[in-house]
Design a protein around this motif. Structure first.
Motif, short mmCIF file in Angstrom:
data_model
loop_
_atom_site.label_atom_id
_atom_site.label_comp_id
_atom_site.label_asym_id
_atom_site.label_seq_id
_atom_site.Cartn_x
_atom_site.Cartn_y
_atom_site.Cartn_z
N LEU A 11 2.61 4.30 9.07
CA LEU A 11 1.54 3.59 8.38
C LEU A 11 0.70 2.93 9.45
N LEU A 41 -4.89 2.82 7.08
CA LEU A 41 -5.53 1.71 6.39
C LEU A 41 -6.80 1.34 7.16
N TYR A 111 -1.95 0.54 -6.66
CA TYR A 111 -1.42 0.32 -5.33
C TYR A 111 -0.46 1.44 -4.94
N TRP A 114 4.31 2.97 0.09
CA TRP A 114 4.71 3.66 1.32
C TRP A 114 6.22 3.86 1.28
N VAL A 123 1.56 -1.01 -0.75
CA VAL A 123 0.35 -1.24 0.06
C VAL A 123 -0.74 -1.79 -0.87
N THR A 193 5.39 -6.14 0.31
CA THR A 193 4.01 -5.66 0.32
C THR A 193 3.48 -5.55 1.74
N VAL A 194 2.45 -4.74 1.88
CA VAL A 194 1.58 -4.77 3.06
C VAL A 194 0.21 -5.16 2.52
N VAL A 196 -3.66 -5.90 2.76
CA VAL A 196 -4.76 -5.41 3.61
C VAL A 196 -6.06 -6.03 3.12
#
Length: 284
Positions: A11, A41, A111, A114, A123, A193-194, A196
């Motif tokens: 990622l 991303l 969402y 990943w 994500v 979570t990621v 962004v």
């Protein structure tokens, strides 16, 4: 149900491509995944002209398994040189429409999860804007803006980023916060979570800015606890053009800007332009 894709890739993230510059356009043309499972991303400020944003995201989507984009302030500018003179929300929706045609994920889509190395993690592409709350303590918005104008350090957003149909950029920010919170609260709470976003979710990263009046155009205090509240494994942002890794409350924050050619950092020249988010470098 969130979109899912399995793979053994990485990622990756980058922001502030500013492809109006020929040097940056060449960098984008050279960006390639290392494996078929790599995701990318793109944390905003691809460019000011809608056609440039479409070109860059289209090229990247041809190469990476999944591409997710969030808007920066530059995509939302309405500049005299852009044939598409859309403003505010209408401009944002036009960009979302283009992304959907290209197959690029946006803050308006489910969402993705990943499931590669370092996962699973949800994500979360965000579009939150700012509300001038990153201003000096014990000052009002009006006072902070007045000081910025007096010093000659004023963000171009004041002239080119139109909030229509909202009465102000702060009002647009509040609406985005409400919508994003509702969606985050509805996600699978069992997954980290990621997060962004183009703008930093915390004030702290702005403390290294050379021109401190600019901080008020860099985010909102409302998101100060989101990295904890939403179990972030990592937070990805750009905007500051100060690429680095910092840690806050044990959570990794990655500023992933490419930036302007004059700002190019040594690690960019060595070819390490894309930042690896997951798996975390050095993780077992």
């Amino acid at each position: 149900m969130a979109a899912e894709e399995k793979g053994n890739g990485r990622l990756l993230a980058i922001s502030d491509l500013h492809v109006a510059y020929a040097e940056n356009r060449a960098v984008v043309e050279d960006l390639r995944p290392r494996s078929d499972g790599d995701w990318l991303l793109v944390a905003g400020d691809v460019g000011e002209r809608i056609a440039d944003v479409e070109w860059a995201l289209g090229l990247l989507k041809e190469r990476f398994a999944t591409v997710a984009w969030v808007p920066g302030n530059h995509e939302l500018w309405t500049t005299p040189g852009d044939p598409e003179q859309l403003r505010g929300e209408e401009r944002y929706r036009r960009l979302v429409q283009i992304c959907r045609r290209l197959g690029v994920l946006t803050p308006e889509d489910p969402y993705p999860v990943w499931t590669g190395a370092g996962g699973p993690a949800t994500v979360v592409p965000l579009f939150l804007l700012y509300d001038y709350s990153f201003r000096p303590p014990r000052t009002t918005r009006e006072q902070a803006l007045a000081r910025a104008y007096e010093s000659g350090v004023v963000c171009t957003d004041e002239f080119l980023l139109h909030p229509h149909p909202y009465p102000s950029r702060e009002a647009w920010c509040r609406a985005r916060l409400r919508e994003s919170e509702a969606r985050l609260d509805d996600r699978d709470p069992g997954l980290p979570t990621v997060l962004v976003n183009h703008f930093p979710l915390l004030r702290e990263p702005t403390e290294v800015l050379r021109h401190q009046p600019l901080a008020q155009w860099c985010g909102t205090e409302h998101t100060a606890d989101w990295h904890l509240r939403y179990r972030a494994a990592a937070v990805v942002y750009g905007h500051l053009h100060i690429p680095r890794t910092t840690w806050h409350d044990g959570v990794r924050f990655e500023e992933v800007s490419l930036g302007y050619p004059r700002e190019r950092r040594p690690h960019h020249r060595q070819g390490r332009v894309l930042r690896q988010i997951l798996p975390e470098r050095g993780a077992a």
